[in-house]
Design a protein around this motif. Sequence first.
Motif, PDB file in Angstrom:
ATOM      1  N   TYR A 108     -10.624  14.952 -34.594  1.00  0.00           N
ATOM      2  CA  TYR A 108     -10.299  13.848 -33.676  1.00  0.00           C
ATOM      3  C   TYR A 108     -11.033  12.577 -34.128  1.00  0.00           C
ATOM      4  O   TYR A 108     -10.446  11.489 -34.188  1.00  0.00           O
ATOM      5  CB  TYR A 108     -10.701  14.261 -32.257  1.00  0.00           C
ATOM      6  CG  TYR A 108     -10.700  13.148 -31.244  1.00  0.00           C
ATOM      7  CD1 TYR A 108      -9.515  12.540 -30.840  1.00  0.00           C
ATOM      8  CD2 TYR A 108     -11.907  12.705 -30.676  1.00  0.00           C
ATOM      9  CE1 TYR A 108      -9.529  11.504 -29.900  1.00  0.00           C
ATOM     10  CE2 TYR A 108     -11.922  11.683 -29.749  1.00  0.00           C
ATOM     11  CZ  TYR A 108     -10.730  11.086 -29.368  1.00  0.00           C
ATOM     12  OH  TYR A 108     -10.757  10.069 -28.449  1.00  0.00           O
ATOM     13  N   PRO A 128     -11.030  16.501 -26.267  1.00  0.00           N
ATOM     14  CA  PRO A 128     -10.996  16.506 -27.740  1.00  0.00           C
ATOM     15  C   PRO A 128     -11.409  17.834 -28.390  1.00  0.00           C
ATOM     16  O   PRO A 128     -11.303  17.955 -29.617  1.00  0.00           O
ATOM     17  CB  PRO A 128     -11.941  15.369 -28.139  1.00  0.00           C
ATOM     18  CG  PRO A 128     -12.726  15.047 -26.930  1.00  0.00           C
ATOM     19  CD  PRO A 128     -11.930  15.464 -25.740  1.00  0.00           C
ATOM     20  N   PRO A 158      -5.692  19.667 -32.913  1.00  0.00           N
ATOM     21  CA  PRO A 158      -4.996  18.394 -33.153  1.00  0.00           C
ATOM     22  C   PRO A 158      -3.537  18.414 -32.683  1.00  0.00           C
ATOM     23  O   PRO A 158      -3.050  17.413 -32.138  1.00  0.00           O
ATOM     24  CB  PRO A 158      -5.064  18.230 -34.675  1.00  0.00           C
ATOM     25  CG  PRO A 158      -6.180  19.092 -35.129  1.00  0.00           C
ATOM     26  CD  PRO A 158      -6.339  20.196 -34.136  1.00  0.00           C
ATOM     27  N   LEU A 190      -3.566  17.776 -29.087  1.00  0.00           N
ATOM     28  CA  LEU A 190      -3.947  16.381 -28.792  1.00  0.00           C
ATOM     29  C   LEU A 190      -2.785  15.426 -29.051  1.00  0.00           C
ATOM     30  O   LEU A 190      -2.646  14.404 -28.375  1.00  0.00           O
ATOM     31  CB  LEU A 190      -5.177  15.964 -29.609  1.00  0.00           C
ATOM     32  CG  LEU A 190      -6.477  16.719 -29.304  1.00  0.00           C
ATOM     33  CD1 LEU A 190      -7.636  16.135 -30.112  1.00  0.00           C
ATOM     34  CD2 LEU A 190      -6.820  16.700 -27.821  1.00  0.00           C
TER      35      LEU A 190
END
Length: 304
Positions: free
Chosen positions: A157, A200, A204, A207
């Motif tokens: 992140y 976070p 990924p 996210l």
Amino acid sequence: MTTKHSTLHQQIRNLAKTKKAIILAHNYQPAQIQDVADLCGDSLEMSIKAAATDADIIVCCGVRFMAETAAILCPDKIVLMPNPAAGCPMAAMVTPEALLKRKGDLGGIPVITYVNSSAAVKAVSDICCTSANVIKVVNALKEDEVLMAPDRNLALYAAANTDKKVHLWEGYCPFHNDLSVEAVKASKSAHPQALFVAHPECRPEVLELADSIQSTSGMIQFAGESSADQFIIGTEIGLLHALSKAHPAKTFFPVSDQLICPDMKKTRLQDIWNCLKNMSGRVLVEEAVRIKAMDAVKKMINIK
Ligand code: 13P
Ligand code: SF4
């Protein structure tokens, strides 16, 4: 609240006052623990509040690294952990020896360590970070290459949101890392009006589906500032209590009923009473380690 809980709640509040104790709770703690605390917060807020308190005793309701951080910052205070068995599995994924070896292999580049780590690991780090300030911390360093431990997802992140080369450590939160794209998509289909907010520590690809990426307290603030009134919460379910308390008119859905950190659920009201009454569960950090770890934590707190 049951009668038993409400009596114990009041007894704890009275005892805390008599002993000049402050009760800090992380946003994932069980509802009755959040409710009895003087202050709730994310890891950054807990550190800042521990450093600023004039209480004699800090009762730290969370997991061990949070109580250790309070002990690192407040050597003149007594830091108590109501259930000393509460740990963070991610923090156990890195040792000081392995971290120093990796730093050496990478030519001595700065090490940014997530606060979800032991005092001994912090002591061999250049600076700490939390989920709330990770991007600021990475940007504050003058070097273009850093090593971040122990959370690989937090490091990815940070890499995606700065111009730095961020070397990863293969650690992770078993609960956030387990959240799947499929679970997020299913939750979005069930609640099409809701914004998805993610921590976070998620992978990924999770996210990428988020409307906002926030620390736990960042999520509370985001929900307050947003014009939306429904949110899917991509973090540990304990935060739902804090969110509903802060914003009673808004609706919050857990992204998955599997996102539970068992260690965060180990604290009971009776444990707080016992530790304050008997002064048990004291958290001590060896002085040589504490001084070095304090340097890394204070460098983080001082970044504006
Ligand atoms: P926050 O600092 O965002 O509260 O997160 C702590 C944590 O342990 C997340 O799993
Ligand atoms: Fe550690 Fe994950 Fe629990 Fe947070 S939720 S304390 S990172 S195990």
